[in-house]
Every structure is written in C-alpha cells, then in structure tokens.
Design an enzyme around this catalytic site. Structure first.
Site, PDB file in Angstrom:
ATOM      1  N   ASP A 106      30.114 -52.770 -19.475  1.00 24.15           N
ATOM      2  CA  ASP A 106      29.424 -51.485 -19.582  1.00 24.15           C
ATOM      3  C   ASP A 106      28.293 -51.482 -20.601  1.00 24.15           C
ATOM      4  O   ASP A 106      27.644 -50.451 -20.810  1.00 24.15           O
ATOM      5  CB  ASP A 106      30.431 -50.376 -19.895  1.00 24.15           C
ATOM      6  CG  ASP A 106      31.276 -50.038 -18.681  1.00 24.15           C
ATOM      7  OD1 ASP A 106      30.740 -50.126 -17.565  1.00 24.15           O
ATOM      8  OD2 ASP A 106      32.460 -49.725 -18.848  1.00 24.15           O
ATOM      9  N   ASP A 153      31.655 -49.651 -10.161  1.00 26.42           N
ATOM     10  CA  ASP A 153      30.857 -49.114 -11.270  1.00 26.42           C
ATOM     11  C   ASP A 153      29.917 -50.167 -11.850  1.00 26.42           C
ATOM     12  O   ASP A 153      28.842 -49.858 -12.371  1.00 26.42           O
ATOM     13  CB  ASP A 153      31.748 -48.611 -12.415  1.00 26.42           C
ATOM     14  CG  ASP A 153      33.057 -47.992 -11.974  1.00 26.42           C
ATOM     15  OD1 ASP A 153      33.546 -48.358 -10.891  1.00 26.42           O
ATOM     16  OD2 ASP A 153      33.610 -47.186 -12.718  1.00 26.42           O
TER      17      ASP A 153
HETATM   18  N1  GLY Z   1      33.019 -46.495 -15.286  1.00 27.92           N
HETATM   19  C1  GLY Z   1      34.075 -45.613 -15.445  1.00 27.92           C
HETATM   20  C2  GLY Z   1      34.031 -44.369 -14.673  1.00 27.92           C
HETATM   21  O1  GLY Z   1      33.237 -44.108 -13.821  1.00 27.92           O
HETATM   22  O2  GLY Z   1      34.910 -43.582 -14.942  1.00 27.92           O
END
Ligand code: GLY
Length: 396
Positions: A112, A172
């Site tokens: 992330d 994601d």
């Molecule tokens: N990347 C984590 C979410 O979308 O909750």
C-alpha cells in the site's frame, strides 16, 4: 438527437449547481477537519498517530500512524481541494501534511506504499513540480519493487496471514501500480513499468469471474506461480461481489490503460463497470451495498450497510473511463458517475461542523471484522473530491 443534447445539457447544468453548492459545505467541513486534526496532534499522548482515518465507535477521531495504508488520503484530500480551488491555503495545508509522510518511502512492509505516496507526494508533484516530491516518489517505487516475485509475476500484497495463504494478491493492489508507472515516466527506468505491466497482466488473467466480477484475493504458489486459491477477505463470501473490490478493479484497470494503452485493460474496466451497474440489487441512488451478495439485501435491505467509498472510487474511475470510451458508451459511464456524485453531494455529505470534519458518511471498511461499518472513511473523501475535480474537467 437535438432533444437528447438539450436534456444532457440540462442534467450537466443541474449537477454543476449541486456540486458548487456542495463545495461551499466541503470547504467549511475540510477546514473543520484540519482544525480537529491539529488539535488532536497537539493533545495526543501518542505522537505517532498523525493522520485522521475514520471515526471510532465512541464517535472520536480514529488517528493512524504513517505506515497505515490510509495515511496518504488526508494529505491527498487537501491536494484535491487545492486542485479544485487553486487557493494557496489548501496548497500550504497539503504540503505541510505531505511532509509528515516522508519516511514512508522506506516502508517495505506493505504494497500500500502506492496509495500512501501517490495520494500525498504524487499529487504534490503533479501540482507543484517540487523536486523533493519527485525524489520521494522514485525512492518509494524502488521500495515497492522489492515485493515483486518474478515467478508469480506479481507484487506481494500482504506479508501477514501465512497460515491462510502463501502469496496473496488482492485486487486493491492494482491501485499501487500507479506509483510504478509514474516512477517509470519520471526516471525513464523501464524496470518499474515492466513490473506494473506484469502485475496488471497476471491480475487480468486470474482475478476475474466469467460474469466480470472480481475476486478479492488470489493466492499464488511462489515456487511455481500456480494459482492455489481464489477467495475473499473483506467480502461476504468467496464468490460474493465486494463492492469496493469492484471499485478498485474498475479504477485500477482504467488507470493501467492510461499508462500502457493496452486495450485489454480498457475492455476489462468497461466489463467491470457494465457488470456492476447492471446489478439488479443496485440501490436507486447508486451507492452500493457494501457487498452486492449480502443475503440480507433480499429480506431486509435497509439494514445492509452501504459503501460510499466504493461509490466515490467508481465515480472517479468512470469519468476517466468515459474519456477513453466511444461516445455512446462514454455517455453511459458519465451518467453513472453523475448519478453517484448527485447522491453523494445531496444525501451523504456531512453538514459543516459535524462528524469531526469528514466529508462523507455511510462507508464500510471491513464488514467481516466488524470494523468501520457505516462510518466516514478518509479514502471515500479523497475519491469524492477527485471525482468532483474530474467532473469539472470532463469533456462530454
Ligand atoms: N485496501 C483495503 C480496502 O480497500 O479496504
């Protein structure tokens, strides 16, 4: 034809009035969030908790540290506000908060880092061309490449949960590729681009079902690259349609098309949008249930939480997708995005001075963990403002 154009113009004019009204509230509310955040930072017993992410169940602000996946959205929201208003006070606020995340460039523990750095330093560089931001982007991209495994062709998503999976890749993760695409453009180093392209291609190959919905998690065997399992972590069940995951897929493949011009990525984004907006259970205001396969939708829909964050992500992505699509399809995508923005501005936007300054209510973070349900979330606010900015710049 003439009537259709007049109708379209009327809808566009109505929405721009709605957005302009909303922006007056948003300016006040964001100023309130800045004030609340600064107060908490001064009083906080834990100086590491620097960024507002959501609200806790007692109604107080949930602050997170720099390594939280959501740390970049608050500076990012301030940059979006600057992008929309071009007022120097927002640039200064955004810059002040971006600097707090400087050390994230070395954070190799999470995929992330793309979210964290693109929202803060990425927007900052695009809007100011400040060279120090550029250096952080390049260093962070280098950090992200350390999570790439050539055998799977993917970037590892989570380093935790070794009892559940070997090499998890979540949908994601498509969002984090922007950091690599950007770094490649900024440095001329194709290595970044190749990794992003490989990850997107493997995701295209393995994450989607025949109906064009996406799985949340695909677990690979890092020894041979074979898919071990397809499953969910944040959705209702493995074969369900977790709304935010569909949003990440729609946004991620649209953004990947922007950098690669690979038509398969564009078609993938279009299929995701076509699938999602033809769901019979999609609420009339286009703010989806947190998971479109939550069985309670059939029996007690009012009790099923919505996810305004998924809607905001999709609205922003749809405006970009429309730019790359043929005229006929583009107007459909813009229509979906306009409808979402109208709902967010008129029904989900918090009144100034409430909710500690967060912009939107009714998002769902992690339903299976009973965490962040029906609350404001900083990423909903970030993509909401990005969608507003894109609406203002879109060319129907
Ligand atoms: N990347 C984590 C979410 O979308 O909750």
């Amino acid at each position: 034809m003439k009537t259709a154009i007049i109708l379209l113009l009327a809808v566009n004019t109505a929405l721009s009035g709605v957005i302009d009204n909303a922006l007056k509230q948003i300016e006040q509310q964001l100023s309130f969030l800045v004030e609340q955040t600064d107060n908490i930072r001064t009083q906080n017993s834990n100086p590491k908790l620097i960024m507002p992410r959501s609200l806790k169940s007692d109604g107080s602000i949930k602050m997170v540290n720099q390594d939280d996946w959501c740390s970049g959205f608050y500076p990012g929201t301030l940059w979006q506000m600057y992008r929309i208003t071009r007022e120097d006070r927002w640039r200064q606020e955004a810059a002040r908060n971006t600097t707090l995340l400087e050390q994230v460039q070395h954070h190799s523990g999470s995929h992330d880092i793309g979210f964290m750095i693109c929202c803060s330093f990425g927007n900052g560089y695009e809007l100011t061309k400040d060279e120090t931001y550029r250096n952080v982007i390049l260093a962070a991209a280098n950090t992200l490449t350390k999570r790439f495994n050539p055998t799977t062709g993917c970037i590892l998503s989570w380093s935790w949960g070794k009892d559940k999976w070997k090499f998890p890749v979540i949908i994601d993760n498509m969002m984090n590729l922007e950091l690599l695409y950007q770094a490649s453009l900024l440095s001329g180093d194709k290595h970044f681009y190749d990794i992003a392209l490989s990850h997107a291609s493997r995701t295209l190959e393995n994450h989607f079902r025949a109906d064009n919905s996406t799985y949340h998690v695909v677990d690979y065997d890092p020894e041979n690259g074979i898919v071990r399992r397809k499953m969910t972590f944040q959705g209702h069940h493995d074969e369900s349609v977790w709304s935010r995951g569909q949003g990440w897929a729609l946004y991620g493949f649209t953004m990947s098309y922007r950098y690669t011009h690979n038509r398969k990525f564009l078609e993938r984004a279009q299929h995701v949008a076509d699938f999602f907006f033809s769901q019979k259970d999609l609420p009339e205001d286009f703010i989806p249930y947190w998971d479109m396969k939550d069985p309670n939708i059939a029996t007690q829909p009012t009790l099923v939480p919505r996810d305004a964050s998924a809607a905001a992500i999709m609205a922003s992505a749809l405006y970009e997708l429309a730019e790359y699509s043929s005229k006929k399809v583009a107007s459909r995508y813009r229509g979906y995005a306009d409808k979402i923005l109208t709902s967010l501005c008129t029904k989900y936007l918090n009144k100034p001075g409430t909710q500690h300054g967060f912009l939107l209510s009714h998002s769902t973070g992690n339903w299976p963990a009973n965490d962040e349900i029906d609350v404001p979330l900083n990423y909903a606010d970030y993509y909401f403002l990005e969608a507003i900015s894109r609406n203002k710049n879109s060319h129907p």
